[in-house]
Write a protein that holds these residues in place. Structure first.
Motif, PDB file in Angstrom:
ATOM      1  N   LEU A   1       3.939  19.450  -4.135  1.00  0.00           N
ATOM      2  CA  LEU A   1       4.250  18.239  -4.891  1.00  0.00           C
ATOM      3  C   LEU A   1       3.910  18.436  -6.365  1.00  0.00           C
ATOM      4  N   GLY A   2       4.882  18.200  -7.216  1.00  0.00           N
ATOM      5  CA  GLY A   2       4.670  18.389  -8.651  1.00  0.00           C
ATOM      6  C   GLY A   2       5.191  19.704  -9.186  1.00  0.00           C
ATOM      7  N   ASP A   3       5.528  20.636  -8.303  1.00  0.00           N
ATOM      8  CA  ASP A   3       6.090  21.916  -8.735  1.00  0.00           C
ATOM      9  C   ASP A   3       7.516  21.670  -9.229  1.00  0.00           C
ATOM     10  N   PRO A   4       7.802  21.928 -10.519  1.00  0.00           N
ATOM     11  CA  PRO A   4       9.137  21.635 -11.054  1.00  0.00           C
ATOM     12  C   PRO A   4      10.236  22.488 -10.434  1.00  0.00           C
ATOM     13  N   PHE A   5       9.868  23.587  -9.800  1.00  0.00           N
ATOM     14  CA  PHE A   5      10.864  24.479  -9.203  1.00  0.00           C
ATOM     15  C   PHE A   5      10.936  24.325  -7.681  1.00  0.00           C
ATOM     16  N   GLY A   6      10.054  23.509  -7.130  1.00  0.00           N
ATOM     17  CA  GLY A   6      10.040  23.294  -5.692  1.00  0.00           C
ATOM     18  C   GLY A   6      10.952  22.144  -5.295  1.00  0.00           C
ATOM     19  N   LYS A   7      11.184  22.002  -4.000  1.00  0.00           N
ATOM     20  CA  LYS A   7      11.988  20.896  -3.471  1.00  0.00           C
ATOM     21  C   LYS A   7      11.188  20.198  -2.376  1.00  0.00           C
ATOM     22  N   PRO A   8      10.246  19.334  -2.787  1.00  0.00           N
ATOM     23  CA  PRO A   8       9.346  18.725  -1.809  1.00  0.00           C
ATOM     24  C   PRO A   8       9.963  17.608  -0.976  1.00  0.00           C
ATOM     25  N   TYR A   9      11.100  17.054  -1.441  1.00  0.00           N
ATOM     26  CA  TYR A   9      11.680  15.898  -0.744  1.00  0.00           C
ATOM     27  C   TYR A   9      12.945  16.293   0.014  1.00  0.00           C
ATOM     28  N   PRO A  10      13.215  15.590   1.133  1.00  0.00           N
ATOM     29  CA  PRO A  10      12.512  14.406   1.643  1.00  0.00           C
ATOM     30  C   PRO A  10      11.175  14.772   2.290  1.00  0.00           C
ATOM     31  N   ALA A  11      10.191  13.928   2.068  1.00  0.00           N
ATOM     32  CA  ALA A  11       8.865  14.090   2.661  1.00  0.00           C
ATOM     33  C   ALA A  11       8.709  13.108   3.816  1.00  0.00           C
ATOM     34  N   LYS A  12       7.848  13.449   4.766  1.00  0.00           N
ATOM     35  CA  LYS A  12       7.507  12.530   5.856  1.00  0.00           C
ATOM     36  C   LYS A  12       6.192  11.848   5.517  1.00  0.00           C
ATOM     37  N   SER A  13       6.074  10.586   5.927  1.00  0.00           N
ATOM     38  CA  SER A  13       4.835   9.871   5.637  1.00  0.00           C
ATOM     39  C   SER A  13       4.443   8.946   6.781  1.00  0.00           C
ATOM     40  N   VAL A  14       3.154   8.691   6.860  1.00  0.00           N
ATOM     41  CA  VAL A  14       2.584   7.717   7.777  1.00  0.00           C
ATOM     42  C   VAL A  14       1.871   6.672   6.938  1.00  0.00           C
ATOM     43  N   LEU A  15       2.154   5.401   7.201  1.00  0.00           N
ATOM     44  CA  LEU A  15       1.501   4.315   6.479  1.00  0.00           C
ATOM     45  C   LEU A  15       0.442   3.671   7.350  1.00  0.00           C
ATOM     46  N   MET A  16      -0.715   3.429   6.764  1.00  0.00           N
ATOM     47  CA  MET A  16      -1.797   2.697   7.413  1.00  0.00           C
ATOM     48  C   MET A  16      -1.994   1.388   6.666  1.00  0.00           C
ATOM     49  N   VAL A  17      -1.792   0.274   7.375  1.00  0.00           N
ATOM     50  CA  VAL A  17      -1.804  -1.049   6.767  1.00  0.00           C
ATOM     51  C   VAL A  17      -3.073  -1.784   7.182  1.00  0.00           C
ATOM     52  N   ASP A  18      -3.647  -2.500   6.226  1.00  0.00           N
ATOM     53  CA  ASP A  18      -4.883  -3.243   6.453  1.00  0.00           C
ATOM     54  C   ASP A  18      -4.747  -4.173   7.661  1.00  0.00           C
ATOM     55  N   ARG A  19      -5.646  -4.011   8.610  1.00  0.00           N
ATOM     56  CA  ARG A  19      -5.615  -4.824   9.826  1.00  0.00           C
ATOM     57  C   ARG A  19      -5.842  -6.312   9.542  1.00  0.00           C
ATOM     58  N   LYS A  20      -6.431  -6.622   8.403  1.00  0.00           N
ATOM     59  CA  LYS A  20      -6.698  -8.028   8.054  1.00  0.00           C
ATOM     60  C   LYS A  20      -5.423  -8.772   7.653  1.00  0.00           C
ATOM     61  N   ALA A  21      -4.355  -8.040   7.384  1.00  0.00           N
ATOM     62  CA  ALA A  21      -3.113  -8.666   6.907  1.00  0.00           C
ATOM     63  C   ALA A  21      -2.418  -9.437   8.027  1.00  0.00           C
ATOM     64  N   ASN A  22      -1.847 -10.590   7.657  1.00  0.00           N
ATOM     65  CA  ASN A  22      -0.999 -11.294   8.620  1.00  0.00           C
ATOM     66  C   ASN A  22       0.395 -10.656   8.605  1.00  0.00           C
ATOM     67  N   GLU A  23       1.315 -11.204   9.386  1.00  0.00           N
ATOM     68  CA  GLU A  23       2.634 -10.572   9.521  1.00  0.00           C
ATOM     69  C   GLU A  23       3.373 -10.464   8.188  1.00  0.00           C
ATOM     70  N   GLN A  24       3.340 -11.537   7.384  1.00  0.00           N
ATOM     71  CA  GLN A  24       4.009 -11.513   6.074  1.00  0.00           C
ATOM     72  C   GLN A  24       3.335 -10.525   5.131  1.00  0.00           C
ATOM     73  N   GLN A  25       2.013 -10.541   5.116  1.00  0.00           N
ATOM     74  CA  GLN A  25       1.275  -9.631   4.243  1.00  0.00           C
ATOM     75  C   GLN A  25       1.497  -8.177   4.660  1.00  0.00           C
ATOM     76  N   ARG A  26       1.581  -7.940   5.962  1.00  0.00           N
ATOM     77  CA  ARG A  26       1.812  -6.581   6.456  1.00  0.00           C
ATOM     78  C   ARG A  26       3.118  -6.023   5.909  1.00  0.00           C
ATOM     79  N   GLN A  27       4.196  -6.818   6.006  1.00  0.00           N
ATOM     80  CA  GLN A  27       5.486  -6.343   5.512  1.00  0.00           C
ATOM     81  C   GLN A  27       5.474  -6.194   3.998  1.00  0.00           C
ATOM     82  N   ALA A  28       4.794  -7.114   3.305  1.00  0.00           N
ATOM     83  CA  ALA A  28       4.704  -7.029   1.845  1.00  0.00           C
ATOM     84  C   ALA A  28       3.932  -5.782   1.420  1.00  0.00           C
ATOM     85  N   LEU A  29       2.887  -5.423   2.153  1.00  0.00           N
ATOM     86  CA  LEU A  29       2.123  -4.212   1.846  1.00  0.00           C
ATOM     87  C   LEU A  29       2.983  -2.967   2.031  1.00  0.00           C
ATOM     88  N   ILE A  30       3.778  -2.953   3.086  1.00  0.00           N
ATOM     89  CA  ILE A  30       4.686  -1.816   3.327  1.00  0.00           C
ATOM     90  C   ILE A  30       5.702  -1.708   2.188  1.00  0.00           C
TER      91      ILE A  30
END
Length: 224
Positions: free
Chosen positions: A86-115
């Motif tokens: 990541l950041g290498d101007p000559f590399g091709k890092p994308y598409p990248a895979k990611s996992v999101l961890m969302v705060d358990r305290k969030a309600n349903e609306q807040q969860r989607q807004a955080l994502i």
């Protein structure tokens, strides 16, 4: 002349109204990479193509809203596996895979807004989310503009950082070689005492220690 003044007044009023409607969000940001970000050219060249394809990005919202939903006091963390350094101007890092961890305290609306917020801030980095988990998150920066921070997201992410000191200068010409992966208002390079992801979804886990591979800072963003 009166028509011109009236038009100018209306335009100014519209600008003020738009500005008032804009949602502002701000808070703290922590990032780690699997390659040194504070380093010299020779060390950076040695890692390009071999490391730096893994990252953790973490936001803690201190105040503000996203998608019309208050996110104050909530956090979201992303773990990323890219195709190249990541950041290498000559590399091709994308598409990248990611996992999101969302705060358990969030309600349903807040969860989607955080994502949505994380994907907007992360851009291509978090474009392809393969898994979303609801976990307890604790992000702590010891003091404002300090490089000492900690991030814990369930049992999956652990990050501990400290400030860079004289003993961290190995070749004498170190600098911030890579900028942060997302927009920040302030970011200090730091040493990642621990940089760990032990979750599923990326086909890889990692535990790294004592690398000059972290940023600790703040963010601020407006959403119209």
């Amino acid at each position: 002349m009166r028509k011109v003044l009236a038009t100018a007044a209306i335009a100014a009023l519209c600008l003020l109204s738009t500005s008032a409607l804009a949602q502002q969000i701000k808070g703290e940001y922590v990032e780690t990479r699997s390659a040194d970000i504070y380093t010299g050219q020779c060390f950076a060249n040695g890692e390009m193509g071999l490391a730096g394809d893994q990252a953790i990005v973490a936001w803690h919202v201190k105040e503000g809203s996203w998608d019309g939903v208050s996110l104050a006091g909530l956090s979201v963390v992303g773990a990323v596996k890219a195709n190249a350094t990541l950041g290498d101007p000559f590399g091709k890092p994308y598409p990248a895979k990611s996992v999101l961890m969302v705060d358990r305290k969030a309600n349903e609306q807040q969860r989607q807004a955080l994502i949505n917020f994380a994907q907007e801030m992360g851009g291509e980095l978090l474009r392809h989310v393969v898994k979303v988990m609801d976990v307890p998150i604790n992000i702590r920066i010891l003091q404002e503009h300090s490089a000492s921070a900690s991030v814990h997201a369930g049992e999956f992410v652990k990050v501990e950082t400290r400030a860079i000191g004289d003993k961290d200068h190995l070749c004498g010409n170190e600098d911030t070689f890579y900028p942060p992966l997302t927009n920040t208002t302030h970011a200090m390079p730091a040493v990642a005492l621990t940089d760990q992801y032990q979750g599923q979804g990326l086909n890889v886990t990692w535990t790294l220690h004592d690398k000059r591979s972290a940023f600790v800072g703040t963010f601020e963003r407006k959403q119209l």
